[in-house]
Design an enzyme around this catalytic site. Structure first.
Site, short mmCIF file in Angstrom:
data_model
loop_
_atom_site.label_atom_id
_atom_site.label_comp_id
_atom_site.label_asym_id
_atom_site.label_seq_id
_atom_site.Cartn_x
_atom_site.Cartn_y
_atom_site.Cartn_z
CB CYS A 1 53.09 -44.61 53.68
SG CYS A 1 53.96 -43.32 54.60
CD GLU A 2 54.82 -49.81 58.12
OE1 GLU A 2 54.75 -50.27 59.28
OE2 GLU A 2 54.15 -50.25 57.19
#
Length: 104
Positions: free
Chosen positions: A63-64
């Site tokens: 993810c981020e």
């Protein structure tokens, strides 16, 4: 439950070692379209979701920054998948497979 982690610096080596690996980007579609790891599929994460991925394959989730991918990997493991999360997410990844789109 301990979630297996992979270092962003070792991700390219990991991908080379496991041909046929699935790379899953659990960010939003908009985030994925801006940048992602080459060959990643985008499946935005929602708590409690049922995963429909090939069984028996190694799955790398990112993810981020890493928290969401850890939650997604936890659910995948509970459903019988072999999943690892990228520590620090795409923010920390500086490897050869990073692709940017829509940049000026």
């Amino acid at each position: 439950m301990d979630i297996p982690l992979i270092s962003p610096r070792k991700l390219d080596q990991y991908v080379d070692r496991y041909p046929g690996i699935w790379i899953v980007d659990v960010r939003s579609g908009e985030e994925y379209r801006r940048s992602h790891i080459r060959h990643a599929v985008n499946i935005p994460y929602e708590p409690g979701q049922i995963w429909k991925l090939p069984r028996g394959k190694e799955i790398v989730v990112y993810c981020e920054r890493g928290a969401t991918s850890m939650a997604a990997a936890r659910e995948m493991i509970r459903q019988g998948y072999r999943a690892v999360s990228v520590a620090g997410g795409i923010t920390e990844y500086k490897g050869r497979n990073l692709e940017f789109f829509g940049q000026s």
